[in-house]
Design a protein around this motif. Structure first.
Motif, PDB file in Angstrom:
ATOM      1  N   LEU A   1      20.437   8.970 -26.732  1.00 33.97           N
ATOM      2  CA  LEU A   1      18.983   8.986 -26.561  1.00 33.97           C
ATOM      3  C   LEU A   1      18.422  10.331 -27.012  1.00 33.97           C
ATOM      4  CD1 LEU A   1      18.565   7.235 -23.080  1.00 33.97           C
ATOM      5  CD2 LEU A   1      18.423   6.223 -25.357  1.00 33.97           C
TER       6      LEU A   1
ATOM      7  N   TRP B   1      18.440   7.875 -30.887  1.00 38.44           N
ATOM      8  CA  TRP B   1      18.799   6.466 -31.037  1.00 38.44           C
ATOM      9  C   TRP B   1      17.847   5.605 -30.211  1.00 38.44           C
ATOM     10  CZ3 TRP B   1      24.569   4.825 -31.423  1.00 38.44           C
ATOM     11  CH2 TRP B   1      25.263   5.701 -32.277  1.00 38.44           C
ATOM     12  N   SER B   2      17.731   4.329 -30.620  1.00 39.54           N
ATOM     13  CA  SER B   2      16.997   3.399 -29.768  1.00 39.54           C
ATOM     14  C   SER B   2      17.883   3.053 -28.575  1.00 39.54           C
ATOM     15  CB  SER B   2      16.638   2.129 -30.531  1.00 39.54           C
ATOM     16  OG  SER B   2      17.793   1.338 -30.724  1.00 39.54           O
ATOM     17  N   ARG B   3      17.268   2.715 -27.476  1.00 40.07           N
ATOM     18  CA  ARG B   3      18.028   2.405 -26.266  1.00 40.07           C
ATOM     19  C   ARG B   3      18.932   1.192 -26.495  1.00 40.07           C
ATOM     20  NH1 ARG B   3      17.898   3.604 -20.984  1.00 40.07           N
ATOM     21  NH2 ARG B   3      18.415   1.951 -19.517  1.00 40.07           N
TER      22      ARG B   3
END
Lengths: 366, 197
Positions: free
Chosen positions: B86, B90-92
């Protein structure tokens, strides 16, 4: 870190640390409720003063011809009416007593005012037609006292020296600030009538002083004692001073409440930051930037602060409502916003401290 | 000192207490700035970069395993694993998918939704290894990773770190460099190289 991830982290952390979250929420709620219940009451009083200051009664300027010097002819009334500071203006002749012409001098007497200027400035026609010069309108109360079944007929001046009849052609209710006329009859002045006093309703109480100067300039009295002036200037000044005092008191109280609340929030957040230094150090070691830590701590305060502002505002409005002193909507919104901003401002120092901590120092195992 | 750590190998840094093992690790991990010299990562000098840049490098290219796992006690294991991802942006969703794969590989997938207090020390340290690998870093740094573990769990963690060197795709498909600070002879026996301070 993506904003959505940061918000989610802030929510999760705020939820995980329930004690500081609850304390921040509670403190902001108390700040809002206390402000609205105390300063809000003052603001409501300030608003009431301002409202009273703006009523027509507080904006009327009366200049009287003290020596019957023919200072207020029709042309002066028209000129006064045309001033940019004037809302309405009429000339008024000293009232005389009149009786129902059918009954004669022995009838009940009511006062009659002769008005120079537009009658619509002082009354609202409720029956009949607008009177021509020398004709009269009667109020509902005077109509009863004169013994008239309908607002038609005539009145005669109850004077041994003056003999005059005035046809009654309708009924009226007076407009503020001419409420006294509800007791009697209003007569439309004949052309060339000289008024004894000039009644001017100024557009705004703050313009009372320049309006007064302009009106006196129109009359051009030969000496200062040729006229008497009943001015709203002193009243406006007094009420402005009262409003200013209330405002100063309110601002001081507001600063006190917000300052105390902000200090307590700063202590709570600092304690939380110190307790969670391992957590913050781990985050830094794993790649969180200082800005991320700063934003995270601020967001962790913002969320309960927003909730507290909603709860506190509702509670404060309820308390203020119990005292019948509901503060203005702008004040309410401003208070909630200020409380949240104060909470954020007080969080900034501990958040900066947290962001600046050396992760190595907190991560080293003794 | 001057040393080039070899990709694809586990290098153990050892020495008596106070000699600077952890300090060297923190310098390599860009948490401390060396007073003299520099750290090159893939030939690129990174130790003198701005704090924000070093944080970003740390999140994306360097994995950490601490002595006590240092998992967030208030979050479930999977949330702890994805934390560096995170921070790296990055996307979750992507981070959680990657985290689940790693937990599966290290045999702790069943504990993904447990809190750290509900798992053993050995499982916690394997979770910490997952967290260190979640962003697919080129370097993994471990500070006494077996210090609080019994022999079986220590072996399990060392196997995971050793596997990380081989499994690493890293940048350009290069193998990972794993550096372990330790004074545990058991760890030294499992290391490919030993750097004594």
């Amino acid at each position: 870190m993506r904003p959505t991830s940061l918000v989610r982290e802030a929510v999760a952390t705020a939820w995980a640390t329930k004690v500081p979250t609850t304390l921040v929420c509670l403190l902001v709620a108390v700040m809002c409720a206390t402000t609205l219940a105390t300063v809000g009451r003052t603001a409501a009083a300030e608003a009431q003063v301002a409202q009273r200051l703006d009523t027509a009664g507080a904006r009327v300027l009366v200049v009287s011809d003290a020596r019957n010097g023919d200072l207020i002819p029709e042309v002066v009334v028209d000129q006064a009416r045309g001033l940019s500071t004037t809302e309405r203006a009429v000339g008024v002749v000293v009232p005389v007593d009149v009786t129902n012409a059918v009954i004669g001098p022995g009838g009940t007497r009511v006062p009659a005012w002769t008005i120079v200027g537009d009658l619509a400035d002082v009354l609202t026609l409720t029956a009949g037609r607008w009177p021509g010069p020398g004709e009269a309108l009667v109020s509902a109360r005077a109509q009863r006292e004169l013994g008239m079944d309908h607002p038609v007929g005539a009145v005669q001046v109850a004077s041994a020296s003056v003999v005059a009849d005035h046809n009654v052609v309708g009924a009226f209710t007076p407009r503020e600030p001419f409420g006294d006329y509800a007791a009697g009859v209003v007569i439309a002045a004949e052309p060339g009538t000289i008024a004894d006093s000039l009644h001017v309703v100024v557009t705004d109480s703050s313009l009372a002083a320049p309006a007064q100067a302009a009106v006196i300039g129109l009359l051009d009295p030969p000496s200062f004692d040729a006229i008497t002036v009943q001015s709203p200037v002193a009243l406006a000044d007094l009420q402005a001073e009262v409003a200013a005092d209330l405002g100063t008191f309110g601002r001081t109280l507001l600063l006190g409440v917000l300052g105390a609340g902000a200090l307590l929030i700063a202590i709570v957040v600092l304690a939380d930051v110190l307790v969670r230094r391992q957590d913050l150090g781990r985050r830094r070691a794993l790649g969180a930037t200082r800005t991320t830590i700063l934003t995270l701590v601020l967001a962790r305060t913002l969320l309960p602060a927003l909730l507290g502002a909603v709860i506190g505002t509702a509670a404060g409005l309820w308390i203020a409502g119990q005292w019948a002193a509901t503060p203005p909507a702008t004040f309410t919104a401003g208070t909630a916003t200020l409380a949240v901003l104060a909470a954020l401002a007080s969080t900034l120092p501990p958040a900066t401290y947290a962001a600046g901590r050396d992760p190595v120092r907190v991560l080293r195992t003794p | 000192m001057s040393h080039a750590f070899t990709p694809g190998k586990v290098t153990a840094v050892t020495g008596p207490s106070g000699r600077g093992k952890s300090t060297l690790l923190y310098i390599l991990g860009l948490m401390l700035t060396p007073t003299r010299g520099r750290v090159l990562l893939g030939g690129e000098p990174v130790s003198a970069a701005a704090d924000a840049t070093r944080s970003r490098v740390r999140a994306a290219r360097i994995g950490f395993v601490f002595q006590d796992a240092s998992l967030d006690p208030s979050r479930v294991v999977l949330d702890s694993v994805i934390e560096p991802a995170l921070y790296a942006g990055w996307s979750r969703k992507a981070a959680r998918a990657r985290g689940r794969v790693l937990l599966e590989q290290l045999g702790v997938a069943a504990r993904a939704d447990h809190r750290p207090g509900e798992i053993s020390g050995g499982q916690g340290q394997r979770v910490a290894v997952c967290r260190a690998l979640v962003t697919d870093p080129v370097v993994v740094l471990a500070d006494e990773p077996t210090g609080n573990l019994d022999r079986d769990n220590a072996e399990s963690v060392l196997r995971a770190l050793s596997a990380a060197t081989e499994a690493g795709t890293g940048e350009g498909g290069r193998a990972r460099t794993v550096v372990v600070a330790t004074h545990d002879p058991f760890v030294l026996d499992h290391a490919d190289e030993v750097l004594a301070l």
